[in-house]
Enzyme design. Sequence first.
Site, PDB file in Angstrom:
ATOM      1  N   HIS A 178     -11.530 -36.686   6.099  1.00 51.31           N
ATOM      2  CA  HIS A 178     -12.036 -36.017   7.098  1.00 51.31           C
ATOM      3  C   HIS A 178     -11.176 -36.627   8.241  1.00 51.31           C
ATOM      4  O   HIS A 178     -11.326 -36.934   9.384  1.00 51.31           O
ATOM      5  CB  HIS A 178     -13.291 -36.568   7.532  1.00 51.31           C
ATOM      6  N   ASP A 192     -20.792 -36.371   7.719  1.00 49.16           N
ATOM      7  CA  ASP A 192     -19.641 -36.553   8.264  1.00 49.16           C
ATOM      8  C   ASP A 192     -19.549 -37.992   9.003  1.00 49.16           C
ATOM      9  O   ASP A 192     -20.429 -38.468   9.325  1.00 49.16           O
ATOM     10  CB  ASP A 192     -19.014 -35.477   9.225  1.00 49.16           C
ATOM     11  N   ASP A 193     -18.278 -38.522   9.056  1.00 47.35           N
ATOM     12  CA  ASP A 193     -17.805 -39.577  10.114  1.00 47.35           C
ATOM     13  C   ASP A 193     -18.234 -41.048   9.284  1.00 47.35           C
ATOM     14  O   ASP A 193     -17.843 -42.090   9.985  1.00 47.35           O
ATOM     15  CB  ASP A 193     -18.325 -39.201  11.305  1.00 47.35           C
ATOM     16  N   HIS A 220     -10.433 -38.869  13.019  1.00 48.70           N
ATOM     17  CA  HIS A 220     -11.477 -38.041  13.848  1.00 48.70           C
ATOM     18  C   HIS A 220     -10.468 -37.301  15.049  1.00 48.70           C
ATOM     19  O   HIS A 220     -11.118 -36.696  16.032  1.00 48.70           O
ATOM     20  CB  HIS A 220     -12.496 -38.458  14.368  1.00 48.70           C
ATOM     21  N   HIS A 276     -24.797 -36.244  10.291  1.00 45.77           N
ATOM     22  CA  HIS A 276     -23.927 -37.447  10.373  1.00 45.77           C
ATOM     23  C   HIS A 276     -24.368 -38.631   9.780  1.00 45.77           C
ATOM     24  O   HIS A 276     -25.419 -38.881  10.184  1.00 45.77           O
ATOM     25  CB  HIS A 276     -23.159 -37.621  11.807  1.00 45.77           C
ATOM     26  N   TYR A 320     -14.483 -31.625  14.091  1.00 48.19           N
ATOM     27  CA  TYR A 320     -15.044 -30.869  14.994  1.00 48.19           C
ATOM     28  C   TYR A 320     -15.073 -29.342  14.446  1.00 48.19           C
ATOM     29  O   TYR A 320     -15.357 -28.356  15.021  1.00 48.19           O
ATOM     30  CB  TYR A 320     -14.245 -30.814  16.222  1.00 48.19           C
TER      31      TYR A 320
END
Length: 216
Positions: free
Chosen positions: A82, A31-32, A86, A182, A126
């Site tokens: 995503h 992610d991210d 965030h 991540h 999250y």
Amino acid sequence: MLGVARTITVTPRTGPIHALLKDHEVVLTFDDGPDPKRTRAVLDALDEECARATFFLLGQQASRHPAMAREIIARGHSIGSHTWSHANLVNLNDTAAKDQVQRGQEAVIAALSSVDKRPVMFRFPYVATTPDLSRIVRDMGLLEVGVTADGADWTRISPEAAVDLVFQKLALSGDKGVVLLHDPFDRSDARTALLLSRLKQEGYRIVALENMNSSR
């Protein structure tokens, strides 16, 4: 090398990924990102084991680093969105939440350009959702991809502790599932390499996810 045991081509109606996995099968997700330096180091670690993963990109990051988003695809991996920034969608009204999802999705599509027309996978920031939010995402033609086991790598724990935590959570979930790390964090490549080593040592197999309309 670990390689990939099999590939699941997903659509917006595929359903929970965990339910499609067999004993000792895992899906690797990150992610991210993307981050040019750290994401590339994660890709290098995956290459060492011929492993494939799905990267859930933030719209902001994809807009800043579109070439890195395209490199993820070029190196054999798949992509999901995503949100834009965030935000925790649970704390937003439905209109603002949908805007976060839509802006993130559009930014990822724009970054990928002709490489991959429309990713269908989506992950909530999250991993926080509600039945109404999940319905909104589904109505937008996206497949929600959850998480079975994460390594809490947003904290300052060591790569060894993070990987131990992943395996503890896999054990609680029937020794299979969707693993989350991540890619744009410090020591992301070290965590990835250690995770892959442990997966091989403990007899796990990697399942890759593929967008149904990927041009690869």
